[in-house]
Design a protein around this motif. Structure first.
Motif, PDB file in Angstrom:
ATOM      1  N   ALA A 403      -4.743  -8.919   8.160  1.00 17.81           N
ATOM      2  CA  ALA A 403      -4.053  -9.235   6.909  1.00 17.81           C
ATOM      3  C   ALA A 403      -4.832  -8.709   5.712  1.00 17.81           C
ATOM      4  O   ALA A 403      -4.263  -8.142   4.771  1.00 17.81           O
ATOM      5  N   ARG A 404      -6.142  -8.866   5.744  1.00 21.41           N
ATOM      6  CA  ARG A 404      -6.961  -8.390   4.621  1.00 21.41           C
ATOM      7  C   ARG A 404      -7.026  -6.863   4.597  1.00 21.41           C
ATOM      8  O   ARG A 404      -7.120  -6.254   3.527  1.00 21.41           O
ATOM      9  N   THR A 405      -6.962  -6.238   5.769  1.00 23.92           N
ATOM     10  CA  THR A 405      -6.915  -4.774   5.809  1.00 23.92           C
ATOM     11  C   THR A 405      -5.618  -4.273   5.184  1.00 23.92           C
ATOM     12  O   THR A 405      -5.606  -3.269   4.460  1.00 23.92           O
ATOM     13  N   TYR A 406      -4.526  -4.985   5.449  1.00 24.28           N
ATOM     14  CA  TYR A 406      -3.258  -4.632   4.800  1.00 24.28           C
ATOM     15  C   TYR A 406      -3.414  -4.682   3.278  1.00 24.28           C
ATOM     16  O   TYR A 406      -2.999  -3.757   2.564  1.00 24.28           O
ATOM     17  N   VAL A 407      -4.008  -5.756   2.772  1.00 26.78           N
ATOM     18  CA  VAL A 407      -4.172  -5.900   1.319  1.00 26.78           C
ATOM     19  C   VAL A 407      -5.051  -4.777   0.776  1.00 26.78           C
ATOM     20  O   VAL A 407      -4.765  -4.190  -0.273  1.00 26.78           O
ATOM     21  N   HIS A 408      -6.124  -4.463   1.502  1.00 26.39           N
ATOM     22  CA  HIS A 408      -7.035  -3.402   1.049  1.00 26.39           C
ATOM     23  C   HIS A 408      -6.346  -2.044   1.033  1.00 26.39           C
ATOM     24  O   HIS A 408      -6.486  -1.269   0.077  1.00 26.39           O
TER      25      HIS A 408
END
Length: 554
Positions: A403-408
């Motif tokens: 999920a955080r990779t998506y945001v990044h």
């Protein structure tokens, strides 16, 4: 009489004549009903009411309609499930009932169609023009859908006068008939919203389709040109067994809505919509009934759309903010199937959220960036289905990293809250043997990218960088290392500089360790997804409230 007196009388007469001309512009609306079968009962009855041919020739157009099905005490042994209550072609309205889950239930269905003719002061027909828009979901649990007027139609003077919903049923996409529990105009009156709910004790995927009818007065030589103006009147909520709500606007209801309670929203089970339609006195009725063999007190609330002709300049449409909650995507962990998250899904749905589960591609054994790209497409799909502007992401274990990779990689603007459970933001502390058994990491150059991505190093260092204007509310809930073989709430499970302040000025602490609030709670890594104490924090995080775990929650 003096000149001024004559002028005054002439002015009054002119105003009276103008008022008479305006009042003479009329909208004549009538309703016709059709019951099938005409007498007796039949399995899965369907009725279509059509504008009479002589009325069509006289300039009447279909503007709305309604549906009523038989129920206990009203000729059927059980309440039929209303699965279709929507426009049919250009001049009809369809109404279909279906058997409840696992019950054979002959019934009848009665469709209503409302049609109108607009005329000017001389009685000549004004061109009343209507169009229909639809939008349908794919197969989903408790599906919701919203169809709205396009900007071009709004600019052309179209206004929503009615709408309806179709749901899947046996032989039409679902194993059982799906219950329509909400069919109503959207806030602001620019669209139509539908929601379906599972039959009692029978969870299933289903579809729902929303339809709206929008009308306008077309080009005409009449000056000033009249316009169609519609208002939505809300009824008083009915409660109890067989709840009923009736409401009436300033004129005859052309269309209307019905909103019922369902599991997680006021009732133990979904209420059955058995009547939604116009009444002889111009009002709109909404009636719900118990499912077969189940006493199920609930609620029903009607809304009516009434319209009139006006020559006044209409104000621009007002966009009314919706109070619907942003949908949630649960991003699973490595090799995790949806069954691990059933409890979490159920709790979220009971709190009124639309929920979907995202399983990591390849079980999470591939490059995390590939998983983030797949998540990007799922987010776009969920936003399209629900009409929401943002999603909430709940990531468990590696799901939080994805999920955080998506945001990044793709930006933060489509995410409202990001909650991670047992996520090793600074790299997992799993021992090499466990890593080799689970993922196949043996410390060689031939290892998959995932082997280094979940360890402390350049990848996580980069992912942990956040944009300066990142507006997501982050929350991390973890156990301590003694209970979790992958993550520790005090070390590798923490995020840096992630506390926020809510709209009330309260500090929202980002990092939460379960045992800090509840020392006796021994939840481990997998259990974080189903633990009641943890969910008490998830609920507070979604509401952007300071987190104080409820140590007694189950």
């Amino acid at each position: 009489m003096t000149f001024l007196q004559n002028r005054y009388i002439g002015l009054v007469a002119a105003l009276l004549l103008m008022g008479t001309a305006a009042a003479a512009q009329t909208l004549d609306c009538q309703t016709t009903q059709e019951r099938m079968p005409a007498s007796g009962l039949t399995p899965n009855p369907k009725s279509v009411a059509t504008v009479p041919l002589d009325k069509q020739k006289a300039g009447y157009v279909r503007v709305g309609g309604g549906c009523e099905v038989s129920r206990f005490g009203f000729e059927s042994v059980h309440a039929a499930v209303m699965v279709q209550n929507a426009p049919d072609g250009d001049f009809g309205w369809r109404c279909k009932g279906a058997d409840p889950a696992l019950v054979s239930n002959p019934a009848w269905a009665r469709a209503s169609v409302t049609y109108c003719r607009a005329s000017d002061a001389s009685g000549a027909t004004l061109p009343l023009q209507c169009t229909t828009l639809t939008k349908k979901t794919g197969l989903l649990r408790n599906p919701t859908v919203e169809v709205t007027l396009t900007p071009a139609l709004v600019s052309d003077g179209y206004v929503v006068v009615s709408g309806g919903c179709d749901t899947s049923h046996f032989g039409n996409g679902s194993v059982h008939a799906e219950n329509v529990v909400i069919s109503r105009p959207t806030p602001g009156g620019q669209g139509w919203y539908c929601q379906a709910a599972d039959p009692p004790n029978n969870g299933q995927d289903a579809t729902v389709e929303a339809s709206l009818v929008a009308c306008r007065v077309g080009p005409t030589a009449v000056t000033p040109k009249p316009s169609l103006q519609c208002t939505v009147t809300q009824g008083t909520q009915g409660t109890g067994a067989y709840p009923k709500s009736i409401t009436k606007g300033a004129s005859k209801a052309l269309g209307g809505g019905c909103e019922l309670s369902y599991a997680g929203n006021g009732s133990a089970h979904a209420e059955f919509m058995v009547q939604q339609g116009p009444q002889a006195d111009g009002s709109w009725a909404c009636l719900a009934a118990d499912p077969p063999l189940i006493s199920n007190p609930g609620t029903a609330k009607a809304s009516a759309v009434s319209c009139n002709l006006t020559t006044s300049t209409l104000p621009p449409p007002v966009t009314v903010p919706t109070t619907r909650k942003n949908p949630i995507i649960i991003v699973g962990g490595t090799l995790a199937s949806e069954i691990i998250y059933w409890v979490l899904e159920g709790r979220l749905r009971a709190d009124g959220y639309y929920v979907e589960f995202f399983e990591l591609p390849g079980g999470g054994l591939i490059d995390i960036r590939e998983g983030a790209q797949a998540l990007k497409y799922r987010i776009a799909d969920v936003l399209l289905k629900t009409g929401a502007e943002k999603v909430n992401l709940i990531g468990h274990s590696q799901g939080g990293i994805t999920a955080r990779t998506y945001v990044h990689d793709y930006g933060w603007r489509l995410v409202d809250n990001l909650i991670s459970l047992g996520t090793p933001h600074k790299g997992t502390h799993a021992d090499p043997l466990l890593a080799a058994l689970l993922v196949g990491c043996v410390g060689q150059p031939t290892d998959k990218p995932i082997c280094t991505q979940l360890r402390a190093g350049p990848f996580l260092d980069e992912i942990n960088k956040r944009a300066s204007d990142d507006d997501i509310a982050y929350t991390n809930i973890n156990s301590v290392k003694a209970l979790d073989v992958f993550t520790d709430g005090y070390t590798n499970g923490r995020m840096d500089n992630c506390d926020r302040t809510n709209a009330q000025g309260q500090t929202l602490k980002c990092n939460v360790t379960v045992q800090e609030d509840c020392p006796g709670n021994l939840v481990e890594h997998v259990g974080l997804a189903s633990n009641g104490v943890v969910y008490s924090g998830v609920r507070q995080a979604l509401n952007r409230q300071p987190i104080k775990l409820d140590c007694s929650a189950l």
